[in-house]
Design an enzyme around this catalytic site. Structure first.
Site, mmCIF file in Angstrom:
data_model
loop_
_atom_site.group_PDB
_atom_site.id
_atom_site.type_symbol
_atom_site.label_atom_id
_atom_site.label_comp_id
_atom_site.label_asym_id
_atom_site.label_seq_id
_atom_site.Cartn_x
_atom_site.Cartn_y
_atom_site.Cartn_z
ATOM 1 N N ASP A 94 0.201 14.762 25.292
ATOM 2 C CA ASP A 94 1.492 14.823 25.995
ATOM 3 C C ASP A 94 2.207 16.142 25.774
ATOM 4 O OD1 ASP A 94 1.870 14.155 23.301
ATOM 5 O OD2 ASP A 94 3.724 13.066 23.700
ATOM 6 N N ASP B 29 -4.952 12.073 22.011
ATOM 7 C CA ASP B 29 -3.841 12.128 21.072
ATOM 8 C C ASP B 29 -3.361 10.686 20.887
ATOM 9 O OD1 ASP B 29 -1.660 13.053 19.543
ATOM 10 O OD2 ASP B 29 -0.415 13.255 21.328
#
Length: 219
Positions: free
Chosen positions: A183, A17
């Site tokens: 996350d 990400d």
């Protein structure tokens, strides 16, 4: 269940990400900047993980950057706000990309790993601040990754399983040899449902340590 930090060597494909993993982000900076432009809804609509309204439409690629700016202007109580004003306020969401993280990604590739991006992002940030930060070493984002899956380009956002399927199909990846760093626990769980291992990143500060790398000093 997310993988432990010590298992990165078990995988050939490392998928990142961007915001909160590779890039430092600060939602409140963008909210404050947009609010200062008279956009009171910014706090409600701009989320660290899952956007709403026109912010979501931009990430899903259903509206253009120009349409997004026009919609933001319509929500503002102030007059004569330029696209540049809106761009600078919105991209305040992205804070930094320390060079040691770029070095660490290059080190992974030196070790023979394939690296990829899979991120919910938008064309405003991707083509401005993100592009600029990835040029800190004189390179570009495509010099660090074997492939990039951006939500706005694919017209689908995490945690929709289709975005993970696009990654696997496009780059012919074996999910058993692939690990995804994010996350968001929800996004990690979505990856695991597609057979992809995951690592939940608590903060971007832990990115290099999590991979067991020392990015500093790599050339």
């Amino acid at each position: 269940m997310a993988e432990s930090m010590s298992t990165i060597d078990n995988y050939d494909n490392i998928v990142f990400d961007l915001g909160g993993v590779v890039l430092d982000i600060e939602r409140d900076r963008a909210v404050e900047s947009l609010t200062a432009l008279g956009i009171a809804e910014a706090d409600e609509l701009l989320d660290p993980y899952c956007q709403k309204g026109i912010f979501l439409e931009l990430e899903e690629g259903t509206i253009s950057a120009g349409e997004f700016f026009d919609a933001l202007r319509a929500k503002s109580t102030k007059a004569d706000i330029s696209d540049k004003d809106l761009e600078e306020a919105f991209t305040a969401f992205i804070m930094d990309l320390p060079v040691e993280r770029l070095q660490a990604i290059r080190e992974l590739r030196r070790q023979g790993k394939c690296t990829y991006v899979l991120s919910n992002t938008n064309p405003v940030m991707f083509h401005t601040v993100i592009d600029r930060l990835f040029r800190r070493e004189g390179l570009a984002i495509n010099d660090y990754f074997d492939g990039v899956i951006a939500s706005f380009a694919e017209k689908v956002c995490k945690p929709d399983p289709e975005i993970f399927r696009i990654l696997l199909r496009r780059y012919d990846l074996d999910p058993k040899k692939t690990v995804f760093l994010d996350d968001s626990a929800k996004n990690c769980a979505a990856a695991e449902k597609e057979g992809i291992a995951s690592m939940l990143v608590d903060s971007a500060e832990g990115f290099v340590k999590m991979l067991g790398l020392n990015g500093a000093g790599q050339s």
